[in-house]
Design an enzyme around this catalytic site. Structure first.
Site, PDB file in Angstrom:
ATOM      1  N   TYR A   1      14.703 -14.985  58.739  1.00  0.00           N
ATOM      2  CA  TYR A   1      14.697 -15.900  57.601  1.00  0.00           C
ATOM      3  C   TYR A   1      16.133 -16.325  57.285  1.00  0.00           C
ATOM      4  O   TYR A   1      17.103 -15.672  57.683  1.00  0.00           O
ATOM      5  CB  TYR A   1      14.031 -15.215  56.403  1.00  0.00           C
ATOM      6  CG  TYR A   1      13.995 -16.042  55.148  1.00  0.00           C
ATOM      7  CD1 TYR A   1      13.295 -17.249  55.104  1.00  0.00           C
ATOM      8  CD2 TYR A   1      14.649 -15.623  53.999  1.00  0.00           C
ATOM      9  CE1 TYR A   1      13.259 -18.011  53.943  1.00  0.00           C
ATOM     10  CE2 TYR A   1      14.616 -16.382  52.835  1.00  0.00           C
ATOM     11  CZ  TYR A   1      13.924 -17.576  52.817  1.00  0.00           C
ATOM     12  OH  TYR A   1      13.900 -18.332  51.674  1.00  0.00           O
TER      13      TYR A   1
ATOM     14  N   THR B   1      18.200 -16.086  54.938  1.00  0.00           N
ATOM     15  CA  THR B   1      19.169 -15.175  54.314  1.00  0.00           C
ATOM     16  C   THR B   1      19.461 -13.940  55.166  1.00  0.00           C
ATOM     17  O   THR B   1      20.270 -13.098  54.757  1.00  0.00           O
ATOM     18  CB  THR B   1      18.650 -14.692  52.945  1.00  0.00           C
ATOM     19  OG1 THR B   1      17.414 -13.994  53.137  1.00  0.00           O
ATOM     20  CG2 THR B   1      18.447 -15.852  51.990  1.00  0.00           C
ATOM     21  N   LYS B   2      18.812 -13.822  56.326  1.00  0.00           N
ATOM     22  CA  LYS B   2      18.933 -12.591  57.097  1.00  0.00           C
ATOM     23  C   LYS B   2      20.187 -12.584  57.979  1.00  0.00           C
ATOM     24  O   LYS B   2      20.925 -13.570  58.069  1.00  0.00           O
ATOM     25  CB  LYS B   2      17.678 -12.381  57.948  1.00  0.00           C
ATOM     26  CG  LYS B   2      16.413 -12.155  57.109  1.00  0.00           C
ATOM     27  CD  LYS B   2      16.547 -10.981  56.162  1.00  0.00           C
ATOM     28  CE  LYS B   2      15.224 -10.573  55.521  1.00  0.00           C
ATOM     29  NZ  LYS B   2      14.693 -11.552  54.572  1.00  0.00           N
ATOM     30  N   ASN B   3      20.416 -11.472  58.673  1.00  0.00           N
ATOM     31  CA  ASN B   3      21.646 -11.304  59.450  1.00  0.00           C
ATOM     32  C   ASN B   3      21.636 -12.073  60.763  1.00  0.00           C
ATOM     33  O   ASN B   3      22.691 -12.358  61.322  1.00  0.00           O
ATOM     34  CB  ASN B   3      21.895  -9.820  59.717  1.00  0.00           C
ATOM     35  CG  ASN B   3      22.104  -9.041  58.427  1.00  0.00           C
ATOM     36  OD1 ASN B   3      22.214  -9.632  57.355  1.00  0.00           O
ATOM     37  ND2 ASN B   3      22.169  -7.734  58.528  1.00  0.00           N
TER      38      ASN B   3
ATOM     39  N   VAL C   1      19.670 -15.635  61.934  1.00  0.00           N
ATOM     40  CA  VAL C   1      18.939 -16.702  61.254  1.00  0.00           C
ATOM     41  C   VAL C   1      18.301 -17.659  62.257  1.00  0.00           C
ATOM     42  O   VAL C   1      18.953 -18.063  63.226  1.00  0.00           O
ATOM     43  CB  VAL C   1      19.902 -17.488  60.325  1.00  0.00           C
ATOM     44  CG1 VAL C   1      19.256 -18.752  59.794  1.00  0.00           C
ATOM     45  CG2 VAL C   1      20.376 -16.598  59.194  1.00  0.00           C
TER      46      VAL C   1
END
Length: 388
Positions: free
Chosen positions: A186, A188-190, A192
């Site tokens: 997603y 906001t994840k590390n 993307v």
């Protein structure tokens, strides 16, 4: 400068480079936007990154989808109980419900904020068939104890690794302990891809079934049907779902994954600056990573206790927003939400540690896209709000 004149610092803004932009453009020009060669390459690269075979991974359109089809592929009988944490995003519990299973909550350890193995043991009943640990904020759960419990009671383990793509426990990558590991890409994840997820499984046969379930239950995906080797007929072998990843998403992920270590070190430096800057404030900071583990450093969460800080958590959020700094809440505990209260009769007080954390926690911006000045803005704002 007046805060209203400052640009808004978006919480969790991804770092998107020219390589991603060029790859997406090339994908668009190729005419192949759906599931195709870039998804296949992303799967191969992810398998190499986690030191597993390509046949052990399957890209999907979200971690929620990964959790859902993993539980189906694990052949957990409908109505069975799955133990998970009350401090998680609703997707964890919703995926259990969509799989026709019953969520059972086990409280967290207040220091690590991960599910407590002692609470897992206490929650086991004759109907328990699986444990779904969430590696909260990137911190590894105690997988030795969880796997020992699972082995003792013959339970499946599906790891929610949405926050923990780079994390290790005792030298072993998260997602490789249980029957399945489920990852999120997603925005906001590390790593993307905008929206996206990955299934990693111990059994190649179960991953193959998960892959089929993720695309309508069809025996061949679109790439194999419409490739340059001629049309391939497909057969629907199960009643599946529309969960496949697109090449446009994978085009972003290919270069995100290539920078995963570089970005982890970037976040580690921001984490260090936060730890140093906030050490004297009346807030609780994240606990240090346990020995012989690697924290994914996904969320930097501080605890705002109104009595200690002289301000409520929600007032703190409002003040940060007024200073043009985005924050997050990870998470209000699952029993705080009306749907689960109505359906299961849950009340937050049943899981007091998760309730307290959920009511006091604030996630501060933590992204490799942040400049040194951005980090200093966050530090200065927190000090100003707390009167330090």
């Amino acid at each position: 400068m007046n805060p209203s004149e400052l640009p808004f610092l978006v919480f969790g803004a991804p770092q998107i480079g020219e390589a991603e932009i060029a790859e997406v453009e090339a994908c668009m020009r190729s005419g192949w936007l759906g599931t195709g060669p870039r998804v296949a390459q992303f799967e191969r690269n992810f398998a190499t990154f986690r030191s597993v075979q390509a046949s052990q991974v399957a890209a999907v359109n979200s971690c929620t989808a990964a959790l859902h089809v993993s539980m189906l592929a694990a052949e957990i009988e409908p109505g069975s109980e799955v133990i998970t944490t009350p401090l998680t995003f609703c997707a964890t519990v919703n995926a259990i419900l969509h799989a026709g299973l019953t969520p059972v909550l086990a409280d967290i350890d207040p220091l690590t904020q991960n599910i407590n193995p002692v609470a897992i043991e206490a929650a086991i009943t004759p109907r328990t068939r699986a444990i779904l640990p969430v590696h909260f904020a990137g911190r590894p759960c105690d997988m030795d104890r969880i796997m020992a419990i699972a082995d003792s009671h013959k339970l499946a383990v599906i790891e929610d690794c949405a926050h923990a793509v780079e994390a290790h426990f005792h030298g072993k990558p998260l997602g490789t302990f249980g029957d399945f590991g489920c990852f999120s890409f997603y925005v906001t994840k590390n790593v993307v891809t905008g929206e996206g997820g990955m299934i990693l499984g111990r059994s190649e046969a179960q991953v193959a079934r998960a892959r089929i379930l993720a695309l309508h239950g069809m025996s061949k995906d679109a790439w194999h049907r419409f490739g340059d080797q001629g049309y391939k007929h497909y057969q629907v072998v199960e009643c599946g779902f529309k969960y496949n990843m697109m090449d446009v998403q994978a085009a972003i992920g290919l270069h995100q994954l290539a920078r995963v270590e570089q970005n982890w070190h970037c976040r580690a430096e921001i984490w260090r600056r936060y730890d140093e800057a906030f050490a004297g404030l009346p807030i609780s900071l994240p606990a240090a990573a346990a020995s012989d583990t690697r924290h994914g450093l996904h969320l930097y969460t501080v605890m705002i206790d109104a009595q200690r800080c002289g301000i409520t958590r929600d007032d703190f959020l409002d003040r940060m927003n007024a200073m043009r700094i985005g924050t997050g809440v990870h998470y209000l505990s699952i029993p705080e939400h009306p749907y689960y209260q109505r359906r299961f009769g849950w009340t937050p007080e049943q899981w007091p540690y998760a309730m307290r954390v959920g009511r006091e926690t604030v996630s501060l911006p933590l992204s490799p896209a942040m400049s040194d000045d951005d980090v200093q803005r966050v530090i200065d704002a927190v000090h100003f709000i707390l009167g330090a």
